[in-house]
Write an enzyme that holds these catalytic residues in place. Structure first.
Site, PDB file in Angstrom:
ATOM      1  N   VAL A 276       2.368   7.193   7.266  1.00  0.00           N
ATOM      2  CA  VAL A 276       2.964   6.275   8.285  1.00  0.00           C
ATOM      3  C   VAL A 276       2.947   6.458   9.648  1.00  0.00           C
ATOM      4  O   VAL A 276       2.526   5.247  10.498  1.00  0.00           O
ATOM      5  CB  VAL A 276       4.371   6.146   7.661  1.00  0.00           C
ATOM      6  CG1 VAL A 276       5.541   5.501   8.614  1.00  0.00           C
ATOM      7  CG2 VAL A 276       4.741   5.659   6.470  1.00  0.00           C
TER       8      VAL A 276
ATOM      9  N   ASP B 293       2.834  16.276  16.270  1.00  0.00           N
ATOM     10  CA  ASP B 293       2.738  16.959  14.929  1.00  0.00           C
ATOM     11  C   ASP B 293       2.996  18.305  15.195  1.00  0.00           C
ATOM     12  O   ASP B 293       2.470  18.838  16.458  1.00  0.00           O
ATOM     13  CB  ASP B 293       1.512  16.663  14.317  1.00  0.00           C
ATOM     14  CG  ASP B 293       1.650  16.844  12.786  1.00  0.00           C
ATOM     15  OD1 ASP B 293       1.972  15.561  12.136  1.00  0.00           O
ATOM     16  OD2 ASP B 293       1.954  17.833  12.221  1.00  0.00           O
TER      17      ASP B 293
ATOM     18  N   LYS C 272      -4.192  19.815  12.438  1.00  0.00           N
ATOM     19  CA  LYS C 272      -4.298  18.362  12.332  1.00  0.00           C
ATOM     20  C   LYS C 272      -4.549  17.912  13.901  1.00  0.00           C
ATOM     21  O   LYS C 272      -5.299  17.012  13.968  1.00  0.00           O
ATOM     22  CB  LYS C 272      -3.008  17.974  11.745  1.00  0.00           C
ATOM     23  CG  LYS C 272      -3.104  16.658  10.950  1.00  0.00           C
ATOM     24  CD  LYS C 272      -1.960  16.490  10.059  1.00  0.00           C
ATOM     25  CE  LYS C 272      -1.798  15.111   9.303  1.00  0.00           C
ATOM     26  NZ  LYS C 272      -0.909  14.943   8.816  1.00  0.00           N
TER      27      LYS C 272
ATOM     28  N   PHE D 172       2.308  -8.033  -8.075  1.00  0.00           N
ATOM     29  CA  PHE D 172       2.864  -6.851  -8.791  1.00  0.00           C
ATOM     30  C   PHE D 172       3.476  -7.317 -10.053  1.00  0.00           C
ATOM     31  O   PHE D 172       4.266  -6.699 -10.710  1.00  0.00           O
ATOM     32  CB  PHE D 172       4.081  -6.570  -7.911  1.00  0.00           C
ATOM     33  CG  PHE D 172       3.698  -5.225  -6.671  1.00  0.00           C
ATOM     34  CD1 PHE D 172       3.075  -5.940  -5.709  1.00  0.00           C
ATOM     35  CD2 PHE D 172       3.737  -4.009  -6.944  1.00  0.00           C
ATOM     36  CE1 PHE D 172       2.424  -5.322  -4.711  1.00  0.00           C
ATOM     37  CE2 PHE D 172       3.155  -3.350  -5.878  1.00  0.00           C
ATOM     38  CZ  PHE D 172       2.319  -3.951  -4.763  1.00  0.00           C
ATOM     39  N   LEU D 173       2.424  -7.823 -10.654  1.00  0.00           N
ATOM     40  CA  LEU D 173       2.696  -8.077 -12.142  1.00  0.00           C
ATOM     41  C   LEU D 173       1.542  -7.738 -13.017  1.00  0.00           C
ATOM     42  O   LEU D 173       1.210  -8.343 -14.078  1.00  0.00           O
ATOM     43  CB  LEU D 173       2.931  -9.586 -12.476  1.00  0.00           C
ATOM     44  CG  LEU D 173       4.281 -10.089 -12.303  1.00  0.00           C
ATOM     45  CD1 LEU D 173       4.588 -11.553 -12.943  1.00  0.00           C
ATOM     46  CD2 LEU D 173       5.309  -9.179 -13.337  1.00  0.00           C
TER      47      LEU D 173
ATOM     48  N   CYS E 240       5.210   6.740  -2.676  1.00  0.00           N
ATOM     49  CA  CYS E 240       6.672   5.900  -2.516  1.00  0.00           C
ATOM     50  C   CYS E 240       7.254   5.561  -3.580  1.00  0.00           C
ATOM     51  O   CYS E 240       8.338   5.877  -3.908  1.00  0.00           O
ATOM     52  CB  CYS E 240       6.036   4.675  -1.546  1.00  0.00           C
ATOM     53  SG  CYS E 240       5.752   5.078  -0.116  1.00  0.00           S
TER      54      CYS E 240
HETATM   55  C1  UDX Z   1       4.017   0.927  -1.671  1.00  0.00           C
HETATM   56  C2  UDX Z   1       4.784  -0.277  -1.281  1.00  0.00           C
HETATM   57  O1  UDX Z   1       4.048  -1.272  -1.748  1.00  0.00           O
HETATM   58  C3  UDX Z   1       4.967  -0.465   0.152  1.00  0.00           C
HETATM   59  O2  UDX Z   1       5.411  -1.848   0.702  1.00  0.00           O
HETATM   60  C4  UDX Z   1       5.556   0.818   0.537  1.00  0.00           C
HETATM   61  O3  UDX Z   1       5.654   1.056   2.142  1.00  0.00           O
HETATM   62  C5  UDX Z   1       4.971   2.087   0.260  1.00  0.00           C
HETATM   63  O4  UDX Z   1       4.802   1.983  -1.167  1.00  0.00           O
HETATM   64  P1  UDX Z   1       1.678   1.894  -2.064  1.00  0.00           P
HETATM   65  O5  UDX Z   1       2.437   3.193  -2.489  1.00  0.00           O
HETATM   66  O6  UDX Z   1       0.737   2.282  -0.973  1.00  0.00           O
HETATM   67  O7  UDX Z   1       2.594   0.939  -1.375  1.00  0.00           O
HETATM   68  O8  UDX Z   1       0.842   1.229  -3.185  1.00  0.00           O
HETATM   69  P2  UDX Z   1       1.104  -0.353  -3.888  1.00  0.00           P
HETATM   70  O9  UDX Z   1      -0.066  -1.206  -3.651  1.00  0.00           O
HETATM   71  O10 UDX Z   1       2.519  -1.001  -3.833  1.00  0.00           O
HETATM   72  O11 UDX Z   1       0.875   0.371  -5.499  1.00  0.00           O
HETATM   73  C6  UDX Z   1       1.816   1.343  -6.025  1.00  0.00           C
HETATM   74  C7  UDX Z   1       1.284   1.717  -7.353  1.00  0.00           C
HETATM   75  O12 UDX Z   1       1.629   0.733  -8.282  1.00  0.00           O
HETATM   76  C8  UDX Z   1      -0.238   1.981  -7.614  1.00  0.00           C
HETATM   77  O13 UDX Z   1      -0.059   3.243  -8.516  1.00  0.00           O
HETATM   78  C9  UDX Z   1      -0.699   0.710  -8.258  1.00  0.00           C
HETATM   79  O14 UDX Z   1      -1.925   1.050  -9.153  1.00  0.00           O
HETATM   80  C10 UDX Z   1       0.574   0.145  -9.084  1.00  0.00           C
HETATM   81  N1  UDX Z   1       0.497  -1.356  -9.235  1.00  0.00           N
HETATM   82  C11 UDX Z   1       0.871  -2.091  -8.203  1.00  0.00           C
HETATM   83  C12 UDX Z   1       0.447  -1.868 -10.732  1.00  0.00           C
HETATM   84  O15 UDX Z   1       0.295  -0.813 -11.660  1.00  0.00           O
HETATM   85  N2  UDX Z   1       0.709  -2.944 -10.889  1.00  0.00           N
HETATM   86  C13 UDX Z   1       0.598  -3.862  -9.804  1.00  0.00           C
HETATM   87  O16 UDX Z   1       0.811  -5.255 -10.156  1.00  0.00           O
HETATM   88  C14 UDX Z   1       0.606  -3.513  -8.629  1.00  0.00           C
END
Ligand code: UDX
Length: 482
Positions: free
Chosen positions: A11, A30, A35, A268-269, A279
């Site tokens: 971040v 940091d 780093k 996200f489906l 996260c």
């Molecule tokens: C996430 C949030 O999207 C972001 O807004 C926040 O700031 C940090 O956490 P990130 O962890 O980088 O981001 O990845 P993301 O693309 O959200 O995917 C998270 C996990 O969900 C991955 O393991 C991905 O493979 C999985 N995923 C995502 C699914 O299994 N299905 C989906 O439809 C979407």
């Protein structure tokens, strides 16, 4: 503006480089000497699209690196805290790094400053940072504390920062809200996008980022609630996928049918082996803790985490169903990172699944386009995981191919070659990357998530070959034991 960003993890580094890109003067702070030295030498410690370009563009000009927090505080109007907030054993976020940064900032304040939480933190952190700063001698009239949560996805973090769906500014005073709004001015007035050197984003044509002003507490909750909701969407479709398997329906068709309802949306489906990363798993537990501590029962969060955990076990059961016994099997694993576009292995479903398969006595040959360096550290030199230079090398002579990360390159692999390289024509796909009809045509046995298995005309022959191989393995083990 003069900006300090404390913490140069995913971040902090992205935010610092992007603020420099918006024309601000940025100091990244940091306490990790190695780093800092690497960043000063021009290295980019993480695999993140456009980040090397931004570091190269601004390093030594509008972007500098330092270990001196007090100096950075004196230099800056805005100080963003972007240090780690790892989970403790009980799921609570460990805020000790945030606290020690707040103490450090308090001792150096000489003029009005805005201290901004950018790390994901539980509600009330804002009030605590303020209290700690007052206890450490910061004059009340010389600072405000705001919350400006980050919604960056790894792999697309730079574009997410520069082309955000929204910018949330949680500020309890107008003075501090105005300074934060000014920092994002080039995005909200659209001037950044007119710059011919602007980093390309998902939109073409004019764009203006939308800024939402809230209270600091609401902003803290927005971050946790957003991540929890997205995780819940993923667990929901994974649970639907299990029902599809039980009744013989196809989850991809169901997903199309429900995702086209604009109230639900397609994103996200995607069903799969479950969510991972730094996260979702951590924020879900932290949000549950916040709810509990405040007397709220939020069982939906428990269920979301449970479905996610179970998804990995379901995948192992699929591998077992495809291969009968696991002991002594040689498996090709495509994908190690927790998702595509990143080299991050934190909470990666692939790592958990490989560890379970190793316990079952499997030998693994893995390939990932970005995460193999980190994976070699994770598994260590003595494990039964070997790393291949490419996907086809990983497949050579393996009993089956397992797909664990949704890298697009894998979807473009030559199916005939996959079949020719594998010992048995078996693919177990944890990310639904391939089309069942194409796999059937290629003569592959194909097991995916929430869709009917493709077992082909020769499944009986393959099953008896597997049984024969398993008996041979057992006989060898018995002889070795004897
Ligand atoms: C996430 C949030 O999207 C972001 O807004 C926040 O700031 C940090 O956490 P990130 O962890 O980088 O981001 O990845 P993301 O693309 O959200 O995917 C998270 C996990 O969900 C991955 O393991 C991905 O493979 C999985 N995923 C995502 C699914 O299994 N299905 C989906 O439809 C979407």
């Amino acid at each position: 503006m003069r900006i300090a960003v404390v913490g140069s993890g995913y971040v902090g580094l992205v935010a610092g480089a992007c603020f420099a890109e918006l024309g601000h003067d940025v100091l990244l702070v940091d306490n990790d000497e190695h780093k800092l030295a690497a960043l000063k030498l021009g290295e980019c410690p993480i695999h993140e699209k456009f980040l090397p370009e931004l570091l190269e563009r601004h390093r030594g000009k509008r972007l500098d690196f330092t270990g001196d927090l007090a100096d950075a505080v004196r230099h800056s109007q805005l100080i963003f805290i972007a240090v780690g907030t790892p989970p403790k054993d009980d799921g609570d976020a460990d805020l000790s790094y945030v606290e020690s940064v707040a103490q450090g900032i308090a001792g150096a304040i000489d003029d009005y400053k805005v201290v901004v939480e950018k790390s994901t933190v539980p509600v009330y952190t804002n009030s605590w940072v303020r209290k700690i700063m007052l206890l450490n001698g910061a004059p009340a009239e010389l600072f405000d504390v705001a919350s400006n949560p980050e919604f960056l996805r790894e792999g697309t973090a730079v574009a997410d920062f520069l082309y955000p769906d929204r910018i949330v500014v949680g500020a309890d005073t107008d003075r501090c809200a105005q300074l934060l709004a000014q920092a994002y001015g080039p995005l909200t007035d659209g001037s950044y996008y007119k710059n011919p050197d602007a980093i390309p984003g998902p939109v073409t044509g004019p764009f203006q980022a939308h800024l939402i002003r809230t209270s600091a507490k609401s902003a803290e909750l927005i971050k946790h609630a957003s991540n929890a909701f997205l995780a819940m969407k993923i667990s929901f479709i994974n649970a639907v996928a299990s029902v599809c398997e039980a009744v013989g329906a196809d989850v991809e068709q169901v997903r199309e049918g429900i995702g086209t309802d604009s109230r639900i949306g397609r994103r996200f489906l995607s069903p799969g082996v479950g969510y991972g990363g730094s996260c979702f798993p951590k924020d879900l537990l932290a949000f549950r803790s916040v709810a509990r501590e405040n007397g709220c029962h939020f069982g939906l969060l428990d269920e979301t985490a449970r479905v996610n955990e179970e998804q990995r076990n379901r995948f192992i059961r699929k591998v077992r169903k495809a291969l009968w016994t696991l002991k002594g099997k040689k498996l090709a694993v495509l994908g190690l990172a927790f998702k595509n576009g990143t080299d991050d292995l934190r909470e990666s479903p692939a790592v958990g699944i490989i560890k379970s398969l190793l316990k079952e006595g499997c030998a693994i040959t893995a390939y990932d386009p970005a995460a193999m360096g980190r994976a070699a550290e994770e598994f260590g030199p003595n494990s039964a995981v070997r790393f291949a230079h490419g996907p086809y090398e990983a497949l050579q002579g393996a009993d089956a191919c397992l797909v664990l990360t949704e890298w697009e390159d894998f979807a473009a692999l030559d199916l005939a070659r996959i079949k020719q390289l594998l010992r048995y024509p078996i693919v177990v796909d944890g990310r639904n990357l391939f089309k069942p009809a194409a796999m059937e045509e290629a003569g592959l046995h194909y097991y995916s998530i929430g869709r009917p298995d493709v077992v082909g005309a020769h499944s009986a022959t393959v099953t008896s070959a597997l049984k024969e191989a398993a008996s041979k393995n057992e006989a060898i083990s018995r002889n070795e034991a004897a």
